[in-house]
Structure formats: C-alpha cells, structure tokens
Design an enzyme around this catalytic site. Structure first.
Site, PDB file in Angstrom:
ATOM      1  N   SER A 565       0.983  -1.208   0.033  1.00  0.00           N
ATOM      2  CA  SER A 565       0.094   0.007  -0.134  1.00  0.00           C
ATOM      3  C   SER A 565       0.882   1.219  -0.085  1.00  0.00           C
ATOM      4  CB  SER A 565      -0.771  -0.152   1.144  1.00  0.00           C
ATOM      5  OG  SER A 565      -1.989   0.921   1.191  1.00  0.00           O
ATOM      6  N   ASP A 647      -8.285  -5.628  -6.205  1.00  0.00           N
ATOM      7  CA  ASP A 647      -7.822  -4.412  -5.596  1.00  0.00           C
ATOM      8  C   ASP A 647      -8.524  -2.884  -6.495  1.00  0.00           C
ATOM      9  OD1 ASP A 647      -6.634  -2.245  -4.124  1.00  0.00           O
ATOM     10  OD2 ASP A 647      -4.828  -2.971  -4.378  1.00  0.00           O
ATOM     11  N   HIS A 679      -6.909  -5.704  -1.828  1.00  0.00           N
ATOM     12  CA  HIS A 679      -5.629  -5.020  -1.660  1.00  0.00           C
ATOM     13  C   HIS A 679      -4.896  -5.786  -0.394  1.00  0.00           C
ATOM     14  CE1 HIS A 679      -3.676  -1.073  -1.174  1.00  0.00           C
ATOM     15  NE2 HIS A 679      -3.672  -1.151   0.072  1.00  0.00           N
TER      16      HIS A 679
END
Length: 706
Positions: A565, A647, A679
């Site tokens: 991320s 995602d 994600h």
C-alpha cells in the site's frame, strides 16, 4: 533522544504461567509460512450475564487442504484452573443474550444446498453441554450479522437489500442498472460508488438493518427498517458501513426501545466523503434522526451507557480525513448537552466499552508502539492508562468490562498471536486460553528491540528490530515499511505482514514508524500530508542507519526493503530516490503513477486529502512532486511486484505499470498477480504462495551461497 529496549520473545511473558518444560531454543524449528497460515486464530469473546462463562471463536486451518473452519470454545471465568471446552456447535458470531441463551449464526435448518445464514440460540451449561438449540430467524435473506437488545426481547439483523424495500420479504430482483439485452451494467453519475474496495456496486442495494421483536425465542412480525421508509429522510447508505463496518455500528438503547446506528449517504458525494453519522430510530417505523448532522467529519462507535443516561461515541473534526484524531464524545441524553470528553488527550481512541455500573468508559488507543487500554471518567474526562500486562502492553483489544469489576480482553504482540486474559480489580491480567501459545512455544524464539532516534526535523522517531534470538553470525537486513500511510508496525501480531515469520528465515527485520505514523500524537500523524516522499524517506534512511549502529549483528551490506500500500508506494519512490542502497525491493499494491491513481481509486477523498485538498486537475504539481513515475530513469534495483486483480483501492494496473517500467529498464523483476485477492492477501493457499515467493526473492539477493 536515543533509546533502546531489548526483549527476547519465544512467546509472551504471561504465557510462561501456563507453559511447562519449554523446549530449548536451539532444538526448535524456525517459524515458517506454513506455521503462520495454519496457526489457530482467536476471535472476540462473549460473556454470559452472570460473568460465569466466556465463549470465544477459534478459526482453524487444515494443514493439507488449507480449508478454514470456525469452532466455539467455552471457558469458565470462576474456575481459572479449568480447561477450555470445545462446544458441539457449527456456529459463528456468537454472543450471550440477557436471557442467558447463547445466540449465534448458523445455516438455515431447512435450506438444504441453498441454506442461508440465520440466527439460532441454545443453552450452554458450565460443563459445555449444549441443549435446546433452535432457529430464531427464518428470513428470506441471509443474515450477515445481528445485535441483541440488553433484555433479549428485540434483535437487529442486517442484510443486503434494496433501499426501496420496506420489509425483508420484498422482491428486489429487478435490477434497473442492467437494462439488457447485453450484460452491461449502467451506472448513473449521481449514484455514489461504482466499485468499492473489492466489488462492483449494485445501485440501490445496501447493507440495511431491520429490528424484530423476539417472542418465545423466535422473531415476530415483519420487522422495522432502522433507516425508515424510503424517502422519509433517513440515510441512503450502508448500515453497517462498507467495507469494514460490523456490529460496532449498531447499538440498542438499554431499554431496548430505540436503536443507534452508523451510516453514510450514498449519493454523488459518497466517493469524496468521510461523513459517517450516528442516527437514532425510535423503532416506530418512521424516519430516524441524525444525531451528528452538525459534524461533517466521521462519527462512529455508538455506545450508550448501561443506565441510559449517556451516549458515548468517537468523532473526528476534519472532513475527508480518515486518520484524524478520534475524540470520545459524550451526549447527555437527558439534557442534550454534548462534550468532547477526551479533547485534552492527544490520543485517538479506537474502541469504547462502558463498565456495567456506568461509572467508567474503557477504551483502547495506540500509544507509541503499544495499544493499551485506558480508563476514562465520564464526569471529568480524565484519562488513565491501565497497566494490565507484565512488560509491554503490546496490543490489547476486544475489551469486555465484567459486572464483577474485572476486564476480559485479548492481547497479542509481535511474538505471539492473540490469547484471552482476565484482569481483576484493574490489576495485572492472567492468561485464560492456549489457542496458539503451546504451538508457538515449539518454534525458535525471536527477539524484539525497540529503539528511538532523531528523525526529520529532529523529531523523535521509534522503530523495532525483530531477529532470531540466540543465532550467531551476521544477519541480512530487511527494511519493513508500513501502509496507511497513517499506520504503524507496532508491537502486534499480523496474519499478513508478520515480522516474526520473516525474521525466522534468518533476517533482521527493521521497522520504522516514520512521520505520518499513528500513536505519537495527531501532529506527527498529520505531518505526512503533501509530503509522501519527504520526511518519511528521511526517517527511513536515518532509522536504518541507527539500527545498524546499535546492532552490529546486522549486515548492512546485504539489505532489501519491502512494503505494501503506502509501503508499496515507498518501494517505487525508493527505486528512484535511494536507488543504490538495497539489493532488492518487494512492492505490493503500491502507487506507481500519482496521476493515474487520482482518477482510478474509488475513495477519492483519500487521495485528494493526502495531496493538499485539491483534485489532480486543480493542482497537478502537488501530485507530481512525489510521483514515482517521474523518476523511472533512475531505477536500477531488482523488484518483485505483487498485486490483486480485485484491488480497487490501488488498482492492479498500478502494479502492471511498475513491472512494465522494470522491464523497460532491463532490471531483474518478477510479477505475482492474484486474480482472487483485493488490497490484501487473505486466502490460505494464496498467503502461502505469497510468502514462498517473497522468501525466494529475498534469498536470491541476500543469502550467501554456501
């Protein structure tokens, strides 16, 4: 200031009270990815009305098929030397009602292959005997979750259904957003999210909560929609909120005659909004009242006091900012007075629980590298940190204040997964479970050293070194970079980014809570805004150097960095800004091109806030200043890129772009794509593949050939 604290953790210190004859460290195998994936996982406990029994869920993973299955276990809170008992129930989401019955979710008895999840209840005896199991709901839709009134005379259930439906037997099979004759979905520009987190939205369909009366253990009537009739002024969005909301979004008033719930409007502003509000329904069937309409930022975690006098909740102050400080608010339900109870405490509270006598609020909040519990006085707002554990508090959660004056909670750390603990009279807690500790005790230990150093602007920055304990010789370095970016690699267990399992492969894992991290005051958290590649990178550079200076066992000439991320973004940023430092990088779901990200992500408020509050076309310079795509000409470090096709937060096209850039540059690289992950990597086999791929990549660049 420079500070260093070192502790060896074969497992948490309190576990030693239960562990007999632990194996010598040198005879134990290092923790493997298989161990991490198949380790039993403890869930949140539930306590019966007499404080006699606790029921808690455990998720187990088959070591060969990797199929996961939930089990419920029973633990006496009176006889602390008694062993836990596994209940003969195939159930989930269990909690006790005020009537003493255990309520839970299980498949519809008459559903066959098309069975849906419904609410059941059963009697549970001290010896674990289960009797009188009976189905409570027989609804035409799956029950995704439920909340009971204090007296167990009402139940709130939530499921996905059209906002136009007044009851759960409504036929909402017609989908105007699929007009045909083809398979295309037609979305309107004023309809809110098109896709969110990991799924495409069904316009007009939301999580909605319906309240039923319970008569003789079964629901009665058609139920009352908490959000009111369509067009009556109630919220149009999800309750619980999506994608992460749950039972904490819903609370009955103590008398069971009204309901508090959290919702956000699902309109054209939804992708730009963090404006969650707390609504109140009198359960008459009319529209609910928005209690927090005056605050355009986030309000959540409604918690009425057991005596019915107050409503506590947490609120943020700044709209469109998901990491603002969460202040505990207190509304006097008799006078209407509202006060910011913890306004003077520079802490962000993430959970709330009243003591049964309404005297205290027990809340948790990050504090440097720990997440301790705090006792808050609702009369004065005084905040006191509780000392519940010997040594570091690490990560405390799922706090249940008991009528007898004690606290039941879970605690985990880098060293070990969650176990359940009991504190009497606010004192040091004792362990009650052995869900994973015995198994952890058979694995080779690791040590964790906390350290601090002067980072960017001379501010104190904290970090941790996790490495195999008792191992001789040099260890290659792994720089761990957390996501968020307002997050932390604090002293807690993770089933995904776990420093212990990486360290067990023969590495020293160095994590640094750079500017923007949580747990160090709101100003520190805020400081990353408009500075994604500035102070955080400086902190990482200084933190790595400091770790190498205090631990001579770490071999700084062999080093890789990895993150997901925001941590994945930082890998792309490091590739162009610190290109000569690392032997390899592992980049998972990271931003590669800030311009594309600004138009591809779903929660637009996040990207806009992080870049100063303006959309990309209004201030492109703010986005381009920290855009990794602008510095590909300097890339030269081998990189493993990982992404999930589901995602929608940082779409997989960002990972494809990173990999393409590496190929164009002729840099050694690999791309791992999961078609069925979002994600995060959540499925057991995928998690095992993720770890095996990452470990092989690290070994390729860091391990010296024998």
């Amino acid at each position: 200031m420079t500070r260093s604290i070192r502790v060896a953790i074969p497992f948490a210190s309190a576990f030693a009270l239960l562990a007999a004859n632990p194996l010598a460290a040198e005879s134990r195998e290092p923790m493997s990815a298989q161990d991490l994936v198949t380790m039993p996982r403890l869930g949140a406990p539930a306590v019966d009305p007499t404080d006699t029994l606790a029921v808690y869920p455990v998720t187990e993973t088959d070591p060969e098929t990797y199929a996961r299955k939930g089990a419920l276990c029973l633990r006496s809170l009176k006889q602390l030397d008694a062993k836990p008992i596994r209940l003969d129930l195939e159930a989930s989401d269990a909690r006790f009602g005020g009537d003493g019955w255990l309520y839970y979710l299980a498949d519809d008895a008459d559903g066959g292959d098309a069975a849906t999840s419904q609410v059941w209840r059963a009697r549970v005896a001290v010896d674990g005997t289960v009797s009188d199991a009976a189905q409570v709901t027989r609804l035409p839709r799956a029950v995704n979750g439920f909340v009971l009134s204090q007296d167990a005379k009402r139940i709130a259930v939530f499921t996905e259904i059209s906002r136009a439906c007044a009851s759960l037997d409504c036929d909402d099979s017609a989908k105007p957003f699929t007009p045909g004759p083809g398979t295309g979905r037609l979305y309107q520009g004023d309809g809110g999210f098109v896709r969110h987190w990991d799924h495409w939205e069904t316009p007009g369909t939301y999580n909605r909560t319906f309240v039923f009366q319970l008569q003789n253990g079964e629901v009665a009537g058609n139920g009352i929609a908490a959000d009111g009739p369509d067009g009556a002024g109630g919220p149009s969005g999800d309750t619980p909120t999506m994608p992460f909301g749950g039972n904490e979004d819903i609370a009955f008033a103590p008398d069971g005659k009204s309901l508090y719930f959290v919702a956000r409007e699902a309109d054209a502003k939804e992708p730009y909004s963090t404006n969650l509000d707390i609504w109140w329904s009198d359960l008459s069937g009319s529209g609910p009242v928005n209690l927090t309409a005056a605050n355009e930022a986030m309000d959540m975690l409604p918690a009425p006091s057991p005596d019915g006098r107050y409503l506590a909740y947490v609120a943020m102050e700044r709209p469109t900012y998901e990491a603002d400080r969460q202040v505990v608010m207190l509304r006097d339900l008799k006078t209407g007075k509202l006060s910011a109870l913890t306004a003077k405490a520079d802490l962000s509270f993430g959970s709330l629980a009243w003591t049964p006598d309404s005297r205290w609020i027990v809340a948790t909040a990050q504090d440097v590298l720990d997440t301790p519990a705090f006792r808050i006085d609702p009369r004065s707002g005084a905040v006191e940190k509780l000392d519940l554990m010997a040594g570091n508090e690490a990560h405390i959660g799922n706090v249940v204040p008991l009528r007898s004056g004690g606290l039941l909670f879970t605690r985990d750390s880098i060293g070990a997964p969650p176990e359940m603990y009991l504190s009497r009279k606010w004192g040091q807690a004792k362990p009650l479970t052995d869900v994973a500790m015995s198994r952890m005790g058979t694995l080779a230990p690791v040590s964790v050293e906390r350290f601090s150093f002067p980072g960017a602007n001379g501010d104190t920055v904290w970090g941790q070194i996790t490495k195999p304990d008792g191992i001789q010789g040099k260890l290659p370095a792994i720089l761990y970079v957390h996501g968020g970016p307002q997050g932390s690699f604090n002293d807690s267990w993770s089933n995904r980014w776990n420093p212990r399992v990486v360290a067990s492969q023969g590495y020293a894992v160095i994590s640094v809570d750079f500017h923007g991290s949580t747990g160090y005051g709101q100003a520190f958290t805020d400081s990353i805004r408009n500075d994604w590649g500035g102070k955080p990178l400086e902190d990482l550079q200084k933190g790595l150097a400091h770790a190498l200076s205090i631990d001579k066992q770490i071999d700084g000439t062999r080093a890789c960095a990895m993150g997901a991320s925001y941590g994945g973004y930082m890998m792309n940023w490091i590739a162009g800004q610190w290109s000569d430092r690392f032997d390899c990088l592992v980049q998972h779901d990271g931003v590669f091109d800030a311009r594309a990200m600004a138009y591809e992500t779903e929660e637009l408020w996040f990207d806009i806030w992080e870049h100063g509050g303006k959309k990309y076309y209004e201030d492109p310079a703010a986005y381009e200043r920290w855009n990794p795509a602008n510095h590909v000409d300097k890339w030269k470090t081998p990189m493993l890129v990982i992404t999930g096709e589901k995602d929608f937060r940082i779409p997989y096209t960002q990972g494809i772009a990173s990999f393409t850039a590496l190929q164009m540059r002729g840099i050694p690289s690999q791309l791992l794509v999961f078609p069925d992950e979002n994600h995060w990597v959540l499925k057991p086999k995928n998690s095992l593949q993720w770890h095996n791929t990452v470990f092989a990549w690290l070994d390729r660049w860091l391990k010296v050939a024998e």
